[in-house]
Scaffold this motif. Structure first.
Motif, PDB file in Angstrom:
ATOM      1  N   ALA A 168       0.871  -1.187  -0.127  1.00 49.86           N
ATOM      2  CA  ALA A 168       0.077  -0.060  -0.072  1.00 49.86           C
ATOM      3  C   ALA A 168       0.813   1.155   0.178  1.00 49.86           C
ATOM      4  N   SER A 169       2.046   0.962  -0.362  1.00 49.09           N
ATOM      5  CA  SER A 169       3.066   2.167  -0.892  1.00 49.09           C
ATOM      6  C   SER A 169       3.497   2.232  -2.235  1.00 49.09           C
ATOM      7  N   PRO A 170       3.868   3.363  -2.761  1.00 54.46           N
ATOM      8  CA  PRO A 170       4.242   3.292  -4.044  1.00 54.46           C
ATOM      9  C   PRO A 170       5.269   2.434  -4.335  1.00 54.46           C
ATOM     10  N   VAL A 171       5.372   1.512  -5.262  1.00 57.54           N
ATOM     11  CA  VAL A 171       6.159   0.678  -5.496  1.00 57.54           C
ATOM     12  C   VAL A 171       7.581   1.006  -6.686  1.00 57.54           C
ATOM     13  N   ASP A 172       7.233   2.046  -7.365  1.00 59.76           N
ATOM     14  CA  ASP A 172       8.285   2.742  -8.175  1.00 59.76           C
ATOM     15  C   ASP A 172       9.536   3.087  -7.239  1.00 59.76           C
ATOM     16  N   PRO A 173      10.804   2.564  -7.616  1.00 53.75           N
ATOM     17  CA  PRO A 173      12.148   2.705  -6.601  1.00 53.75           C
ATOM     18  C   PRO A 173      12.330   4.260  -6.374  1.00 53.75           C
ATOM     19  N   GLY A 174      11.807   5.062  -7.306  1.00 52.79           N
ATOM     20  CA  GLY A 174      12.283   6.553  -6.987  1.00 52.79           C
ATOM     21  C   GLY A 174      11.116   7.259  -6.071  1.00 52.79           C
ATOM     22  N   ARG A 175      10.183   6.491  -5.937  1.00 56.01           N
ATOM     23  CA  ARG A 175       9.109   7.098  -5.032  1.00 56.01           C
ATOM     24  C   ARG A 175       8.829   6.535  -3.776  1.00 56.01           C
ATOM     25  N   ARG A 176       9.695   5.289  -3.315  1.00 55.77           N
ATOM     26  CA  ARG A 176       9.556   4.602  -2.307  1.00 55.77           C
ATOM     27  C   ARG A 176      10.634   5.238  -1.033  1.00 55.77           C
ATOM     28  N   SER A 177      10.404   4.573  -0.091  1.00 59.35           N
ATOM     29  CA  SER A 177      11.278   5.187   1.169  1.00 59.35           C
ATOM     30  C   SER A 177      11.732   4.267   2.288  1.00 59.35           C
ATOM     31  N   HIS A 178      11.926   4.404   3.342  1.00 66.39           N
ATOM     32  CA  HIS A 178      12.081   3.487   4.379  1.00 66.39           C
ATOM     33  C   HIS A 178      11.013   3.072   5.201  1.00 66.39           C
ATOM     34  N   LEU A 179       9.680   3.582   4.597  1.00 68.40           N
ATOM     35  CA  LEU A 179       8.351   3.144   5.301  1.00 68.40           C
ATOM     36  C   LEU A 179       8.001   2.213   4.090  1.00 68.40           C
ATOM     37  N   LEU A 180       7.191   0.987   4.873  1.00 65.60           N
ATOM     38  CA  LEU A 180       6.224   0.235   3.845  1.00 65.60           C
ATOM     39  C   LEU A 180       5.117  -0.023   4.583  1.00 65.60           C
ATOM     40  N   CYS A 181       4.154   0.114   3.740  1.00 64.82           N
ATOM     41  CA  CYS A 181       2.715  -0.066   4.095  1.00 64.82           C
ATOM     42  C   CYS A 181       2.187  -1.160   3.314  1.00 64.82           C
ATOM     43  N   LEU A 182       1.218  -2.078   3.972  1.00 61.01           N
ATOM     44  CA  LEU A 182       0.459  -3.158   3.533  1.00 61.01           C
ATOM     45  C   LEU A 182      -0.802  -3.092   3.876  1.00 61.01           C
ATOM     46  N   ARG A 183      -1.457  -3.884   3.137  1.00 62.34           N
ATOM     47  CA  ARG A 183      -2.984  -4.124   3.341  1.00 62.34           C
ATOM     48  C   ARG A 183      -3.486  -5.379   2.948  1.00 62.34           C
ATOM     49  N   ALA A 184      -4.544  -5.910   3.663  1.00 61.36           N
ATOM     50  CA  ALA A 184      -5.160  -7.087   3.201  1.00 61.36           C
ATOM     51  C   ALA A 184      -6.156  -6.852   2.220  1.00 61.36           C
ATOM     52  N   GLY A 185      -7.009  -7.785   1.974  1.00 64.10           N
ATOM     53  CA  GLY A 185      -8.107  -7.473   0.904  1.00 64.10           C
ATOM     54  C   GLY A 185      -9.269  -6.751   1.526  1.00 64.10           C
TER      55      GLY A 185
END
Length: 382
Positions: A315-332
Motif C-alpha cells: 500500500a506504498s508506491p512501488v516505483d523505486p524513485g518514490r519509495r522510502s524507508h516506510l512500507l505500508c501493507l494491506r489485506a483484501g
C-alpha cells in the motif's frame, strides 16, 4: 560488525519485541537516555546550572541539526514539533482573499489544519488528488497543479500514510515560477532520508524530533531559507530572539530580532532536559549517516515485499524513485488488515495501523529476525 549491526548495542534491549514502528516513536539511544538523566540531575541541583548551560545546549543542538540536514546554523529554529513551524508560517504570511495553499491529499493534520484555518481570512486550500494506487501524489503531479493564485505549496517529504516520497526539486521549481513558497513536512524523513536543505531550494522544512531523529517527544526543528526569514512576519516574540534582551533591566526601546531563524525558536529554547538527549541522538545519526539508515530500512522492506504472504499487497508506491524507508501493507479488506494487526501485536511485532493499512518502519536497530517474525505472523492468518 559493519553497517547497521554496528549500532545495535547503542539501544536498549528490545524485551522480546520486534519493534518496527519508528515512524510513531523512535527509541532514545542509550547515550541520549544518559544525557536525559544528567539533565534531570541538573534540575535536582539547580545551583549547578549556569548561564553557559543555557547557551551551550542551544548552540550544540542547533549546530548538530545543521550538519545533519545540510543547513547553515542560522537557518535552524529549535522548536517543539513540526506543527509549530507550519503555524508560524501560516500566521506570518499575509494570506487572504484569493490566495491559495496547495497540498496533496492525505497530509498529516499538522500540515493540513493550520492552512485550512486561514479560510477565516479568505484564503483557500486546494487538495491535489493522488496519481498512484497507494494514495500518493507524485512530485510531477503536484508541480503541475501550481497556479497563478498559489502562494504556498505544502507537502510531506515522506508520507505518514503510504510512505511515498515527494522529491522537492520539481515542486520548488514550479513554486518559484509562481512566486510561491514551499513548506515541507520532514517528520517522517529527517534522520532516515539523506537531505541537503541548502541545496534543495526548499523555503521551510519542519520535522518532529521524536521519530527517525530518535529524540525526546516535544523536540523538533524548523529550517528557514534566508529569503524566507525576511518574508515571514514573526507572530510570537521570544525574548531570547530579541537583540539586547539579555540585559533584563535595560530593554531596548525598539524591538529588533536577532538575525536568522532563531526568531522562531520555541519559548524557553534552552530546555536542557530535551536538548541534551537530542544532541546525543543527533551525534549517533551523524556517525551512522541517514544514508545507512535508508539503505538498511529499505533492505528490510525489500525482504518483506519479496516474501509477502498471499492475501496481502503493498500500500506504498512501488516505483523505486518514490519509495522510502516506510512500507505500508494491506489485506483484501479493512477487517482483514485489522485482524492482521492484532496477530502482530500478539506475536510482539510492533507496527502501526493507519487507516486500512499496516505501516512498517524499521531503523538502525531493526533486524532480519524482526522481519521474519512479521512475515510469520502475517502468514498465520492464511
Amino acid at each position: 560488525m559493519t553497517g547497521a549491526a554496528a549500532f545495535a548495542d547503542r539501544f536498549a534491549p528490545s524485551e522480546g519485541v520486534a519493534y518496527l514502528d519508528a515512524a510513531s516513536q523512535g527509541p532514545l539511544p542509550l547515550a541520549a537516555s544518559r544525557a536525559g538523566r544528567e539533565a534531570l540531575a541538573l534540575k535536582e541541583r539547580p545551583w549547578r546550572i549556569t548561564t553557559q548551560t543555557y547557551v551551550q545546549v542551544v548552540a550544540e543542538a542547533r549546530a548538530l541539526l545543521a550538519r545533519l540536514l545540510g543547513a547553515r546554523e542560522d537557518a535552524v529554529a529549535l522548536v517543539t514539533g513540526a506543527g509549530q513551524v507550519v503555524n508560524a508560517v501560516a500566521r506570518g504570511l499575509d494570506l487572504g482573499e484569493g490566495d491559495e495553499v496547495l497540498v496533496p491529499k492525505h497530509e498529516f493534520p499538522s500540515n493540513d489544519l493550520p492552512w485550512r484555518w486561514l479560510s477565516r481570512r479568505g484564503a483557500t486550500v486546494r487538495v491535489v488528488e493522488p496519481d498512484d494506487p497507494s494514495g500518493a501524489v507524485s512530485a510531477e503531479r503536484l508541480a503541475a497543479e501550481v497556479g497563478p493564485r498559489t502562494r504556498v505549496v505544502a507537502f510531506a517529504h515522506v508520507s505518514y500514510l503510504h510512505g511515498g516520497v515527494i522529491d522537492p526539486a520539481p515542486v520548488v521549481a514550479a513554486a518559484r515560477r509562481a512566486g510561491a513558497i514551499t513548506v515541507v513536512d520532514g517528520s517522517q524523513a529527517a534522520g532516515a532520508l539523506p537531505f541537503d536543505f541548502g541545496a534543495s531550494g526548499v523555503d521551510v522544512y519542519a520535522a518532529s524530533g521524536y521519530k527517525f531523529l530518535l529524540g525526546p517527544y516535544g523536540t523538533g526543528v524548523g529550517l528557514f531559507s534566508p529569503a524566507t526569514v525576511d518574508r515571514i512576519a514573526v507572530g510570537d516574540v521570544s525574548w531570547w530572539a530579541v537583540k539586547g534582551a539579555e540585559d533584563f533591566n535595560h530593554l531596548p526601546e525598539a524591538i529588533e530580532m536577532k538575525p536568522g531563524a532563531q526568531r522562531w525558536d520555541a519559548h524557553e529554547p534552552a530546555s536542557f532536559n530535551n536538548l541534551m538527549p537530542l544532541a546525543e541522538s543527533l551525534r549517533l545519526l551523524l556517525e551512522a549517516t541517514p544514508a545507512l539508515v535508508q539503505a538498511h530500512a529499505r533492505g528490510l522492506c525489500d525482504r518483506i515485499l519479496a516474501r509477502l504472504p498471499p492475501g496481502f499487497e503493498p500500500a506504498s508506491p512501488v516505483d523505486p524513485g518514490r519509495r522510502s524507508h516506510l512500507l505500508c501493507l494491506r489485506a483484501g479488506a479493512p477487517g482483514a488488515t485489522a485482524a492482521a494487526f492484532e496477530r502482530l501485536r500478539a506475536a510482539k511485532v510492533a507496527v502501526a495501523l493507519r487507516g486500512d493499512r499496516l505501516r512498517v518502519s524499521p531503523h538502525l536497530y531493526s533486524t532480519e529476525a524482526d522481519v521474519e517474525r512479521l512475515l510469520e505472523a502475517l502468514a498465520a492468518g492464511g
